[in-house]
Design a protein around this motif. Structure first.
Motif, PDB file in Angstrom:
ATOM      1  N   HIS A  90       5.677  13.285   1.390  1.00 49.70           N
ATOM      2  CA  HIS A  90       4.826  11.905   1.846  1.00 49.70           C
ATOM      3  C   HIS A  90       4.128  11.958   3.076  1.00 49.70           C
ATOM      4  O   HIS A  90       3.096  11.020   3.349  1.00 49.70           O
ATOM      5  CB  HIS A  90       5.695  10.726   1.569  1.00 49.70           C
ATOM      6  CG  HIS A  90       6.329  10.716   0.065  1.00 49.70           C
ATOM      7  ND1 HIS A  90       7.596  10.815  -0.197  1.00 49.70           N
ATOM      8  CD2 HIS A  90       5.814  10.647  -0.943  1.00 49.70           C
ATOM      9  CE1 HIS A  90       7.936  10.553  -1.463  1.00 49.70           C
ATOM     10  NE2 HIS A  90       6.815  10.486  -2.067  1.00 49.70           N
ATOM     11  N   LEU A 124       2.061   2.627   2.579  1.00 51.35           N
ATOM     12  CA  LEU A 124       1.716   3.223   4.093  1.00 51.35           C
ATOM     13  C   LEU A 124       2.992   2.966   4.882  1.00 51.35           C
ATOM     14  O   LEU A 124       3.359   1.957   5.292  1.00 51.35           O
ATOM     15  CB  LEU A 124       0.552   2.645   4.523  1.00 51.35           C
ATOM     16  CG  LEU A 124       0.070   3.499   5.685  1.00 51.35           C
ATOM     17  CD1 LEU A 124      -0.351   4.843   5.523  1.00 51.35           C
ATOM     18  CD2 LEU A 124      -1.107   2.782   6.561  1.00 51.35           C
ATOM     19  N   THR A 165       0.779  -1.036  -0.210  1.00 52.59           N
ATOM     20  CA  THR A 165      -0.014  -0.153   0.255  1.00 52.59           C
ATOM     21  C   THR A 165       1.037   1.065  -0.042  1.00 52.59           C
ATOM     22  O   THR A 165       0.191   2.303  -0.051  1.00 52.59           O
ATOM     23  CB  THR A 165      -0.935  -0.134   1.261  1.00 52.59           C
ATOM     24  OG1 THR A 165      -0.103   0.098   2.352  1.00 52.59           O
ATOM     25  CG2 THR A 165      -1.706  -1.174   1.400  1.00 52.59           C
ATOM     26  N   GLN A 187       2.547   8.416   3.281  1.00 52.28           N
ATOM     27  CA  GLN A 187       2.028   7.367   2.104  1.00 52.28           C
ATOM     28  C   GLN A 187       2.542   7.917   0.794  1.00 52.28           C
ATOM     29  O   GLN A 187       2.727   9.141   0.420  1.00 52.28           O
ATOM     30  CB  GLN A 187       0.521   7.647   1.961  1.00 52.28           C
ATOM     31  CG  GLN A 187      -0.365   7.068   1.056  1.00 52.28           C
ATOM     32  CD  GLN A 187      -0.575   5.552   1.298  1.00 52.28           C
ATOM     33  OE1 GLN A 187      -0.733   5.092   2.277  1.00 52.28           O
ATOM     34  NE2 GLN A 187      -0.136   4.575   0.567  1.00 52.28           N
ATOM     35  N   TYR A 200      11.461   7.933   1.256  1.00 51.32           N
ATOM     36  CA  TYR A 200      10.210   8.867   1.228  1.00 51.32           C
ATOM     37  C   TYR A 200      10.894  10.127   1.732  1.00 51.32           C
ATOM     38  O   TYR A 200      11.906  10.296   1.931  1.00 51.32           O
ATOM     39  CB  TYR A 200       9.508   8.371   2.310  1.00 51.32           C
ATOM     40  CG  TYR A 200       8.230   7.617   1.842  1.00 51.32           C
ATOM     41  CD1 TYR A 200       7.044   7.466   2.242  1.00 51.32           C
ATOM     42  CD2 TYR A 200       8.848   6.240   1.191  1.00 51.32           C
ATOM     43  CE1 TYR A 200       6.059   6.383   2.050  1.00 51.32           C
ATOM     44  CE2 TYR A 200       7.921   5.303   0.942  1.00 51.32           C
ATOM     45  CZ  TYR A 200       6.482   5.307   1.084  1.00 51.32           C
ATOM     46  OH  TYR A 200       5.842   4.266   0.785  1.00 51.32           O
TER      47      TYR A 200
END
Length: 131
Positions: A74, A31, A29, A130, A70
């Motif tokens: 994000h 996440l 995902t 994310q 990231y």
């Protein structure tokens, strides 16, 4: 199900106090969830000033994000815990400087709490990101 998860424990962040990861990334995902980061440096020292502890918390979060490839863009949610209302302005200065250039700012929650595992800790911050 756990094959989808990656434990994130950057080398430049103080080792976790217990059996947990500094962050968990769900590869399916995208996440990423961090554990609460305290104002403790890699060498175990705890700055006395609230502002410096806040900077250390965010520095640790940046290290976790970096391990996952990231960045601050994000981050979709920040949850912060302060031991005193008097530190609110200093917290906002550090947070706002960090997220200043983003066109979409993350959602944010801030709570005043009675304390943490060590009385020297003045702030704890966690994020959700994310991709």
């Amino acid at each position: 199900m756990h094959n989808n998860f990656v434990s994130l424990t950057p080398k430049d962040v103080f080792i976790p106090f217990g059996k947990y990861s500094h962050g968990i990334l769900n590869k399916n995902t995208g996440l990423l969830v961090t554990s609460g980061q305290l104002g403790i440096k890699k060498d175990g020292s705890i700055p006395k000033s609230f502002k410096e502890q806040t900077e250390v918390c965010f520095s640790n979060i940046l290290s976790i994000l970096k391990v996952a490839n990231y960045n601050l863009e994000h981050v979709i949610k920040i949850s912060s815990f302060l031991t005193s209302r008097k530190n609110f302005k200093d917290y906002m200065v550090v947070r706002d400087k960090l997220f200043f250039g983003l066109s979409i700012k993350p959602a944010s929650t801030l709570l005043i709490v009675s304390g943490f595992t060590k009385s020297e800790f003045l702030v704890e911050i966690e994020v959700i990101a994310q991709k």
